[in-house]
Design an enzyme around this catalytic site. Structure first.
Site, PDB file in Angstrom:
ATOM      1  N   LYS A   1       0.826  -1.207   0.000  1.00  0.00           N
ATOM      2  CA  LYS A   1       0.000   0.000   0.000  1.00  0.00           C
ATOM      3  C   LYS A   1       0.868   1.269   0.000  1.00  0.00           C
ATOM      4  O   LYS A   1       1.934   1.279   0.617  1.00  0.00           O
ATOM      5  CB  LYS A   1      -0.858  -0.027   1.268  1.00  0.00           C
ATOM      6  CG  LYS A   1      -1.868   1.080   1.364  1.00  0.00           C
ATOM      7  CD  LYS A   1      -2.742   0.854   2.572  1.00  0.00           C
ATOM      8  CE  LYS A   1      -3.572   2.079   2.924  1.00  0.00           C
ATOM      9  NZ  LYS A   1      -3.842   3.051   1.886  1.00  0.00           N
TER      10      LYS A   1
ATOM     11  N   LYS B   1       7.616   1.224   1.550  1.00  0.00           N
ATOM     12  CA  LYS B   1       8.373   0.505   0.507  1.00  0.00           C
ATOM     13  C   LYS B   1       9.724   1.175   0.221  1.00  0.00           C
ATOM     14  O   LYS B   1      10.747   0.499   0.171  1.00  0.00           O
ATOM     15  CB  LYS B   1       7.565   0.440  -0.807  1.00  0.00           C
ATOM     16  CG  LYS B   1       6.279  -0.342  -0.707  1.00  0.00           C
ATOM     17  CD  LYS B   1       5.530  -0.366  -2.026  1.00  0.00           C
ATOM     18  CE  LYS B   1       5.028   0.989  -2.450  1.00  0.00           C
ATOM     19  NZ  LYS B   1       4.040   1.603  -1.537  1.00  0.00           N
TER      20      LYS B   1
ATOM     21  N   LYS C   1       7.358   9.913  -7.945  1.00  0.00           N
ATOM     22  CA  LYS C   1       7.863  10.846  -6.910  1.00  0.00           C
ATOM     23  C   LYS C   1       9.390  10.894  -6.898  1.00  0.00           C
ATOM     24  O   LYS C   1       9.984  11.777  -6.301  1.00  0.00           O
ATOM     25  CB  LYS C   1       7.405  10.402  -5.510  1.00  0.00           C
ATOM     26  CG  LYS C   1       5.915  10.541  -5.262  1.00  0.00           C
ATOM     27  CD  LYS C   1       5.592  10.609  -3.763  1.00  0.00           C
ATOM     28  CE  LYS C   1       5.975   9.400  -2.944  1.00  0.00           C
ATOM     29  NZ  LYS C   1       5.182   8.196  -3.139  1.00  0.00           N
TER      30      LYS C   1
ATOM     31  N   ASP D   1      -0.071   0.844  -4.411  1.00  0.00           N
ATOM     32  CA  ASP D   1      -0.565  -0.507  -4.213  1.00  0.00           C
ATOM     33  C   ASP D   1      -1.416  -0.965  -5.378  1.00  0.00           C
ATOM     34  O   ASP D   1      -1.925  -2.060  -5.397  1.00  0.00           O
ATOM     35  CB  ASP D   1      -1.398  -0.589  -2.929  1.00  0.00           C
ATOM     36  CG  ASP D   1      -2.531   0.403  -2.897  1.00  0.00           C
ATOM     37  OD1 ASP D   1      -3.658   0.024  -2.583  1.00  0.00           O
ATOM     38  OD2 ASP D   1      -2.281   1.589  -3.217  1.00  0.00           O
TER      39      ASP D   1
HETATM   40  P1  ADP Z   1       6.065   4.076   0.405  1.00  0.00           P
HETATM   41  O1  ADP Z   1       7.303   4.060  -0.418  1.00  0.00           O
HETATM   42  O2  ADP Z   1       5.481   2.718   0.624  1.00  0.00           O
HETATM   43  O3  ADP Z   1       5.015   5.012  -0.114  1.00  0.00           O
HETATM   44  P2  ADP Z   1       7.747   5.350   2.376  1.00  0.00           P
HETATM   45  O4  ADP Z   1       8.919   4.464   2.366  1.00  0.00           O
HETATM   46  O5  ADP Z   1       7.853   6.659   1.671  1.00  0.00           O
HETATM   47  O6  ADP Z   1       6.435   4.600   1.876  1.00  0.00           O
HETATM   48  O7  ADP Z   1       7.376   5.557   3.920  1.00  0.00           O
HETATM   49  C1  ADP Z   1       6.352   6.400   4.377  1.00  0.00           C
HETATM   50  C2  ADP Z   1       6.786   7.049   5.688  1.00  0.00           C
HETATM   51  O8  ADP Z   1       6.860   6.051   6.709  1.00  0.00           O
HETATM   52  C3  ADP Z   1       8.171   7.681   5.605  1.00  0.00           C
HETATM   53  O9  ADP Z   1       8.154   8.930   6.245  1.00  0.00           O
HETATM   54  C4  ADP Z   1       9.066   6.687   6.323  1.00  0.00           C
HETATM   55  O10 ADP Z   1      10.165   7.300   6.947  1.00  0.00           O
HETATM   56  C5  ADP Z   1       8.113   6.121   7.360  1.00  0.00           C
HETATM   57  N1  ADP Z   1       8.520   4.764   7.797  1.00  0.00           N
HETATM   58  C6  ADP Z   1       8.699   3.677   7.013  1.00  0.00           C
HETATM   59  N2  ADP Z   1       9.074   2.606   7.745  1.00  0.00           N
HETATM   60  C7  ADP Z   1       9.146   3.022   9.043  1.00  0.00           C
HETATM   61  C8  ADP Z   1       9.480   2.378  10.287  1.00  0.00           C
HETATM   62  N3  ADP Z   1       9.803   1.091  10.348  1.00  0.00           N
HETATM   63  N4  ADP Z   1       9.440   3.135  11.407  1.00  0.00           N
HETATM   64  C9  ADP Z   1       9.104   4.436  11.362  1.00  0.00           C
HETATM   65  N5  ADP Z   1       8.775   5.098  10.230  1.00  0.00           N
HETATM   66  C10 ADP Z   1       8.784   4.407   9.074  1.00  0.00           C
HETATM   67 MG    MG Z   2       7.727   4.937  -2.255  1.00  0.00          MG
END
Ligand code: ADP
Ligand code: MG
Ligand code: SF4
Length: 266
Positions: A10, A15, A41, A126
């Site tokens: 999601k 990710k 992005k 997702d």
């Molecule tokens: P996605 O790529 O799935 O859209 P992101 O990697 O950008 O998601 O993460 C979304 C937010 O959640 C970011 O600000 C990231 O730092 C935070 N985050 C991800 N994993 C963790 C974790 N294990 N603990 C705390 N914050 C997290």
């Molecule tokens: Mg991402």
């Protein structure tokens, strides 16, 4: 065999942060790593490059017909090679199509890219639309994972993504839990993984260090190498590198998923 993986889940589930921290951890253990950011992005590699954004393949292709390896592939922390696909103008074009164009470009400008020990495709969102599974359909990826927390919506998305994998005949490498501190989260995601015929290969606790490092423009492995969370990513990188299991997932139906989620919130 070279590991060419993609992590689905999601939007916002973690990710990109998982992909970049695993990339850094694997590089520190001596692996040659390439991360390919496929999200419009273009934020997959930013924490490997001290917070700097790199030019994207699609943006450069708008400016000139031919591009060179040095224009789009940059060496980040630990020697991780980073490339960002970029995206179409919002509302115009297909992000999935853009990923294919960018990877075809990568093959031309860096023909030996498959020599890396680990290639991570950081894919967006997702939505398992035709576009976002393009790297799988085109045969660029040989191993896929789903990332989820124990919350209902990320689990719902993970289950749906597995449906997509079944549809396109892609086996699942495993499930990774990125914790949101839901009730009995590890057990819940473990049971979910087993029920869909797979296994939980890693559990990442929720840790504010992840976000503070990200805010400063670094991976945890670079900025907080002695932290517990850095050890978690190191362990996960080892698990991923060693994982040989692949299963045809058996997604749950809506009622099974709801019941599973309820069972752990009682
Ligand atoms: P996605 O790529 O799935 O859209 P992101 O990697 O950008 O998601 O993460 C979304 C937010 O959640 C970011 O600000 C990231 O730092 C935070 N985050 C991800 N994993 C963790 C974790 N294990 N603990 C705390 N914050 C997290
Ligand atoms: Mg991402
Ligand atoms: Fe976007 Fe997917 Fe539609 Fe392409 S197919 S425009 S990637 S939603």
């Amino acid at each position: 065999m070279k590991k060419v993986i993609a992590i689905y889940g999601k939007g916002g589930i973690g990710k990109s942060s998982t992909a970049s921290n695993i990339a850094a951890a694997a590089a520190l253990s001596g692996k040659k790593v390439l991360i390919i950011g496929c999200d419009p992005k273009s934020d997959s590699s930013i924490t490997l490059l001290g917070g700097k954004r790199i030019p994207t393949v699609l943006d450069l292709l708008k400016e000139k017909q031919t591009i060179a390896k040095e224009d789009v592939i940059f060496e980040g922390f630990g020697g991780v090679l980073c490339m960002e696909v970029g995206g179409p103008e919002p509302g115009v074009g297909c992000a999935g199509r853009g990923i294919i164009v960018a990877i075809e470009t990568l093959k031309k400008i860096y023909p030996e890219f498959m020599d890396n020990d680990l290639i991570i495709y950081d894919v967006p969102g997702d939505v398992v639309c035709g576009g976002f599974v393009a790297p799988i359909k085109k045969g660029f990826v040989n191993e896929v994972y789903v990332l989820t927390s124990g919350e209902y919506m990320p689990l719902y998305a993970a289950n749906n993504i597995c449906r997509g994998f079944v549809r396109i005949g892609m086996d699942l490498g495993g499930v990774i839990c990125n914790s949101r501190n839901a009730d009995r989260e590890r057990e819940l995601v473990e049971e979910f993984s087993t029920k869909i015929g797979s296994r939980l290969i890693g559990y990442i606790p929720k840790d504010p260090i992840v976000q503070s490092c990200e805010r400063d423009g670094y991976s945890v492995l670079e900025k907080a190498p002695d932290s517990d969370i850095a050890k978690v990513y190191k362990q996960l990188a080892v698990e991923l590198m060693n994982n040989k299991t692949r299963v045809k997932a058996v997604p749950l139906d809506d009622e099974q998923l709801r019941n599973l989620s309820k069972k752990y919130s009682e």
